[in-house]
Design a protein around this motif. Structure first.
Motif, short mmCIF file in Angstrom:
data_model
loop_
_atom_site.label_atom_id
_atom_site.label_comp_id
_atom_site.label_asym_id
_atom_site.label_seq_id
_atom_site.Cartn_x
_atom_site.Cartn_y
_atom_site.Cartn_z
N VAL A 145 0.84 -1.21 0.00
CA VAL A 145 0.00 0.00 0.00
C VAL A 145 0.88 1.26 0.00
CG1 VAL A 145 -1.83 1.21 1.28
CG2 VAL A 145 -1.81 -1.26 1.21
N LYS A 146 2.18 1.06 0.20
CA LYS A 146 3.13 2.16 0.37
C LYS A 146 3.03 3.23 -0.73
CE LYS A 146 8.03 2.93 1.22
NZ LYS A 146 9.33 2.29 1.37
N TYR A 147 2.93 2.81 -1.97
CA TYR A 147 2.94 3.77 -3.07
C TYR A 147 1.55 4.10 -3.59
CZ TYR A 147 7.82 2.49 -2.92
OH TYR A 147 9.09 2.25 -2.50
N LEU A 148 0.53 3.77 -2.79
CA LEU A 148 -0.85 3.96 -3.25
C LEU A 148 -1.15 5.42 -3.60
CD1 LEU A 148 -3.56 2.67 -3.83
CD2 LEU A 148 -4.16 2.95 -1.43
N ARG A 149 -0.76 6.35 -2.74
CA ARG A 149 -1.02 7.77 -3.02
C ARG A 149 -0.45 8.19 -4.37
NH1 ARG A 149 0.12 8.68 2.69
NH2 ARG A 149 -1.75 9.53 3.62
N GLY A 150 0.82 7.88 -4.58
CA GLY A 150 1.47 8.26 -5.84
C GLY A 150 0.82 7.61 -7.04
N ASN A 151 0.48 6.33 -6.91
CA ASN A 151 -0.15 5.63 -8.02
C ASN A 151 -1.55 6.18 -8.32
OD1 ASN A 151 1.81 3.65 -8.90
ND2 ASN A 151 1.58 2.79 -6.86
N LEU A 152 -2.27 6.54 -7.28
CA LEU A 152 -3.60 7.14 -7.49
C LEU A 152 -3.48 8.50 -8.18
CD1 LEU A 152 -5.36 6.26 -4.13
CD2 LEU A 152 -5.99 5.42 -6.39
N ARG A 153 -2.51 9.29 -7.74
CA ARG A 153 -2.34 10.62 -8.35
C ARG A 153 -1.94 10.50 -9.82
NH1 ARG A 153 0.03 12.40 -2.91
NH2 ARG A 153 -1.72 13.53 -2.03
N GLU A 154 -1.02 9.57 -10.11
CA GLU A 154 -0.61 9.37 -11.51
C GLU A 154 -1.79 8.90 -12.35
OE1 GLU A 154 2.63 6.60 -11.71
OE2 GLU A 154 3.87 7.82 -10.37
N ALA A 155 -2.56 7.96 -11.82
CA ALA A 155 -3.71 7.43 -12.56
C ALA A 155 -4.71 8.55 -12.83
CB ALA A 155 -4.38 6.29 -11.78
N ASN A 156 -4.95 9.40 -11.83
CA ASN A 156 -5.90 10.49 -12.01
C ASN A 156 -5.41 11.46 -13.07
OD1 ASN A 156 -7.78 12.73 -9.80
ND2 ASN A 156 -8.37 11.71 -11.67
N LYS A 157 -4.11 11.71 -13.08
CA LYS A 157 -3.54 12.62 -14.07
C LYS A 157 -3.64 12.01 -15.48
CE LYS A 157 0.86 12.98 -14.30
NZ LYS A 157 2.19 13.04 -13.80
N ASP A 158 -3.32 10.72 -15.59
CA ASP A 158 -3.30 10.06 -16.90
C ASP A 158 -4.68 9.72 -17.44
OD1 ASP A 158 -0.57 10.18 -16.85
OD2 ASP A 158 -0.26 8.05 -16.49
N PHE A 159 -5.61 9.41 -16.54
CA PHE A 159 -6.90 8.88 -17.00
C PHE A 159 -8.08 9.77 -16.62
CE2 PHE A 159 -4.34 4.92 -16.11
CZ PHE A 159 -3.91 4.79 -17.42
N VAL A 160 -7.83 11.06 -16.43
CA VAL A 160 -8.93 11.96 -16.10
C VAL A 160 -9.84 12.11 -17.33
CG1 VAL A 160 -7.83 14.17 -16.73
CG2 VAL A 160 -9.48 14.10 -14.85
N CYS A 161 -11.13 12.22 -17.10
CA CYS A 161 -12.09 12.32 -18.20
C CYS A 161 -11.88 13.60 -18.99
CB CYS A 161 -13.52 12.32 -17.65
SG CYS A 161 -13.99 10.80 -16.82
N THR A 162 -11.91 13.45 -20.29
CA THR A 162 -11.85 14.63 -21.16
C THR A 162 -13.28 14.91 -21.61
OG1 THR A 162 -11.40 13.20 -23.04
CG2 THR A 162 -9.50 14.21 -21.96
N GLU A 163 -13.47 16.04 -22.22
CA GLU A 163 -14.82 16.42 -22.64
C GLU A 163 -15.44 15.36 -23.53
OE1 GLU A 163 -16.84 20.21 -24.86
OE2 GLU A 163 -14.99 20.52 -23.75
N GLY A 164 -16.65 14.97 -23.22
CA GLY A 164 -17.37 13.99 -24.02
C GLY A 164 -17.05 12.54 -23.64
N GLU A 165 -16.07 12.34 -22.77
CA GLU A 165 -15.70 10.99 -22.36
C GLU A 165 -16.40 10.70 -21.03
OE1 GLU A 165 -11.45 8.69 -22.26
OE2 GLU A 165 -11.53 10.67 -21.39
N SER A 166 -17.07 9.57 -20.93
CA SER A 166 -17.80 9.32 -19.69
C SER A 166 -17.47 7.98 -19.05
CB SER A 166 -19.30 9.40 -19.94
OG SER A 166 -19.66 8.41 -20.88
N SER A 167 -16.94 7.03 -19.82
CA SER A 167 -16.65 5.74 -19.21
C SER A 167 -15.15 5.48 -19.23
CB SER A 167 -17.39 4.62 -19.94
OG SER A 167 -16.89 4.51 -21.25
N GLN A 168 -14.71 4.63 -18.34
CA GLN A 168 -13.30 4.25 -18.22
C GLN A 168 -12.38 5.45 -18.07
OE1 GLN A 168 -12.72 1.35 -17.45
NE2 GLN A 168 -14.71 0.54 -18.00
N CYS A 169 -12.81 6.39 -17.23
CA CYS A 169 -11.96 7.52 -16.89
C CYS A 169 -12.31 7.97 -15.48
CB CYS A 169 -12.13 8.66 -17.90
SG CYS A 169 -13.81 9.31 -18.00
N MET A 170 -11.43 8.79 -14.93
CA MET A 170 -11.61 9.27 -13.56
C MET A 170 -12.00 10.74 -13.59
SD MET A 170 -8.19 7.53 -11.92
CE MET A 170 -8.38 8.26 -10.30
#
Length: 149
Positions: A44-69
């Protein structure tokens, strides 16, 4: 390359999901110290960093609604984990205003489902063609290999 980093991040998130899935058992048995130790597990040690990276990489863009954060999903989950950790400490110290066991179990269930949701998004968006040897093993397995050399 980015594909390898993404695959490693997915592995770490899956490891964290596995660790968090044991929380409810400890809470049900009122083994709060053990539950607290789970939050400090090396997986669980790197959970914060991995969550932040995932949110940065997979944040929803306009018109995108599934498989994004949604923007901020990472911080919401990190904050919820920190609150849960604080509540665990309160119940261990038997402080006034400590949550009930049922409250803690509900929080754990919520944390598990949100972490699983984010992990599923990362899994869906991570390339599947990365060879296992590039992803790496769990730390315990890696240490055994070094010891035998």
């Amino acid at each position: 390359p980015k594909e390898i980093l993404d695959a490693r991040r997915l592995r770490r998130l899956e490891d964290a999901v596995e660790v968090f899935s044991d929380l409810d058992d400890f809470l049900e048995l009122e083994q709060f110290e053990d539950a607290k130790m789970l939050l400090r597990d090396p997986k669980v040690k790197y959970l914060r960093g991995n969550l932040r990276e995932a949110n940065k990489d997979f944040v929803c863009t306009e018109g995108e609604s599934s498989q994004c954060m949604s923007f901020g999903d990472d911080e919401k989950l990190i904050g919820a984990i920190e609150r849960f950790d604080g509540d665990l400490k309160k119940i261990i110290k038997n402080e006034a205003g400590a949550p009930t066991v049922e409250d803690l179990r509900n929080q754990a269930t919520s944390l598990n489902s949100e972490l699983q949701r984010i992990t599923n998004i990362v899994r869906e968006r991570t390339p599947k063609n990365v060879p296992e040897e590039f992803i790496g093993n769990a730390p315990a397995e890696g240490t055994k290999a070094k010891q035998t050399m």
